[in-house]
Design a protein around this motif. Structure first.
Motif, PDB file in Angstrom:
ATOM      1  N   SER A 113     -99.013 136.743  27.932  1.00 55.77           N
ATOM      2  CA  SER A 113     -98.772 137.952  27.137  1.00 55.77           C
ATOM      3  C   SER A 113     -98.574 139.137  28.063  1.00 55.77           C
ATOM      4  O   SER A 113     -99.075 139.164  29.195  1.00 55.77           O
ATOM      5  CB  SER A 113     -99.931 138.226  26.167  1.00 55.77           C
ATOM      6  OG  SER A 113    -101.064 138.758  26.844  1.00 55.77           O
TER       7      SER A 113
ATOM      8  N   CYS B 256     -92.997 133.390  16.998  1.00 52.96           N
ATOM      9  CA  CYS B 256     -93.300 134.811  17.134  1.00 52.96           C
ATOM     10  C   CYS B 256     -92.904 135.557  15.860  1.00 52.96           C
ATOM     11  O   CYS B 256     -92.039 135.112  15.104  1.00 52.96           O
ATOM     12  CB  CYS B 256     -92.574 135.412  18.341  1.00 52.96           C
ATOM     13  SG  CYS B 256     -90.814 134.997  18.449  1.00 52.96           S
TER      14      CYS B 256
ATOM     15  N   GLU C 279    -104.175 135.137  19.123  1.00 53.99           N
ATOM     16  CA  GLU C 279    -103.616 136.472  18.883  1.00 53.99           C
ATOM     17  C   GLU C 279    -104.740 137.491  18.743  1.00 53.99           C
ATOM     18  O   GLU C 279    -105.840 137.176  18.265  1.00 53.99           O
ATOM     19  CB  GLU C 279    -102.765 136.480  17.606  1.00 53.99           C
ATOM     20  CG  GLU C 279    -101.530 135.588  17.677  1.00 53.99           C
ATOM     21  CD  GLU C 279    -100.468 136.118  18.620  1.00 53.99           C
ATOM     22  OE1 GLU C 279    -100.464 137.336  18.901  1.00 53.99           O
ATOM     23  OE2 GLU C 279     -99.640 135.314  19.070  1.00 53.99           O
TER      24      GLU C 279
ATOM     25  N   CYS D 108    -103.761 136.130  25.063  1.00 54.74           N
ATOM     26  CA  CYS D 108    -103.308 137.308  24.317  1.00 54.74           C
ATOM     27  C   CYS D 108    -104.005 138.559  24.817  1.00 54.74           C
ATOM     28  O   CYS D 108    -105.091 138.495  25.423  1.00 54.74           O
ATOM     29  CB  CYS D 108    -103.552 137.123  22.818  1.00 54.74           C
ATOM     30  SG  CYS D 108    -105.254 136.685  22.386  1.00 54.74           S
TER      31      CYS D 108
END
Length: 349
Positions: A30, A202, A119, A77
């Protein structure tokens, strides 16, 4: 919209982007910019969270490593707090950490799940952290407390998440898309199957919160409006394809000023698009490895993207000791990211 035609694989930096110094030693998972300054954070499979301070110099950007911290396992993330002082990160150690980077504080664990955290997002309007996990839950956290303030069950593992208050969209396994109105976060606003036929990779909420983009492993993006009266504006388009070779769409990012968007994929390219005119604004040259993640800075003058192995060919085909990982910084020209006037017919598919 025209199908994407990839250029032949060349060197690792065919777009002559500025290169971030001292990149991670393994694949980047990320990238996120501070909302207050040009501080870039990267998480990676080498268990590290790193931050660089960036300075623009004409047509290039220089980077200075600022700080780093560790997780016990690969980090998946990251997110910044809205005041630009604090970084949140989550990963395969099933925990989320809060790192007061600007004050030099030590990272502390602020969230836990029963499986890896895929996430993470800070929601300033609610003053909470939200984490999405492969344990099939979303959890909302007051970072001053050890237990979540709310746990939301998901139909499957969390694969993707986007937040633009009050809109939050979560993509899970089995092509589920779950929409939440964060003014009532304990109830699903809407749930439906992705308009794309294959696994969601995504999602990105529209800047006006009226819909979202979804990208999948099949080299396709869906443009979806939430209002049923806007259903005629929904469409999908092909991208990140090279003749019969189809690559995953790994990242979707809206430009913060012009509200066009970028896609980045496993074919090693990134492209800029305008959803309203259904046009591709700019196709960039193909890098020698996939682009797993990307992001714009807060004013859209820097587009950061990683070039590295993306695990699409399995762990057996990856050797961190010999693989190269790069993070590049592209300075978009206005012509690349600003929508063109609509004249005559559109180039659509």
């Amino acid at each position: 919209m025209a199908a994407f035609g990839a250029a032949p694989a060349g060197n690792h930096n065919p777009n002559k982007s500025s290169e971030v110094i001292q990149p991670p030693s393994d694949s980047v998972s990320s990238l996120c910019f501070s909302p207050r300054a040009n501080h870039l954070v990267a998480t990676s499979w080498d268990n590290q969270v790193r931050c660089w301070e960036l300075t623009k110099n004409g047509a290039s950007v220089t980077s200075v490593p600022k700080a780093s911290m560790s997780h016990d396992q690969p980090v998946l993330c990251s997110a910044w707090k809205d005041d630009g002082t604090t970084v949140f990160s989550g990963g395969c150690d099933k925990q989320a950490k809060m790192w007061s980077l600007m004050s030099g504080g030590q990272p502390v664990t602020v969230a836990m799940h029963d499986a890896p955290i895929k996430e993470i997002a800070w929601i300033p309007e609610m003053n909470v952290l939200v984490t999405g996990s492969w344990d099939k839950t979303l959890k909302y956290w007051d970072t001053r407390q050890s237990n979540p303030v709310h746990t939301q069950q998901l139909p499957e593992r969390c694969y993707a998440m986007t937040v633009r208050y009050p809109l939050m969209v979560v993509g899970t396994a089995d092509r589920n898309l779950i929409v939440f109105n964060l003014q009532n976060p304990q109830a699903e606003f809407k749930r439906f199957s992705s308009p794309l036929k294959y696994q969601t990779r995504c999602v990105a909420a529209f800047p006006d919160q009226q819909g979202f983009l979804v990208g999948s492993i099949e080299g396709r993006v869906g443009v979806h409006h939430l209002d049923d009266s806007q259903i005629s504006k929904n469409f999908t388009f092909k991208c990140h394809r090279d003749n019969n070779d189809i690559y995953s769409v790994n990242s979707l990012n809206f430009h913060p000023v012009h509200h066009t968007f970028a896609t980045a994929g496993s074919d090693g390219t990134f492209n800029f698009w305008d959803k309203d005119s259904k046009q591709r604004l700019k196709a960039m040259s193909r890098c020698s490895q996939p682009i797993p993640c990307s992001t714009f800075n807060n004013d859209g003058t820097i587009y950061a993207y990683s070039v590295c192995y993306d695990w699409s060919k399995g762990a057996e085909n990856h050797n961190p000791a010999t693989a190269k990982t790069y993070i590049f910084l592209h300075l978009p020209q206005e012509s690349e990211v600003k929508a063109k006037p609509r004249v005559g017919t559109t180039n659509r598919k």
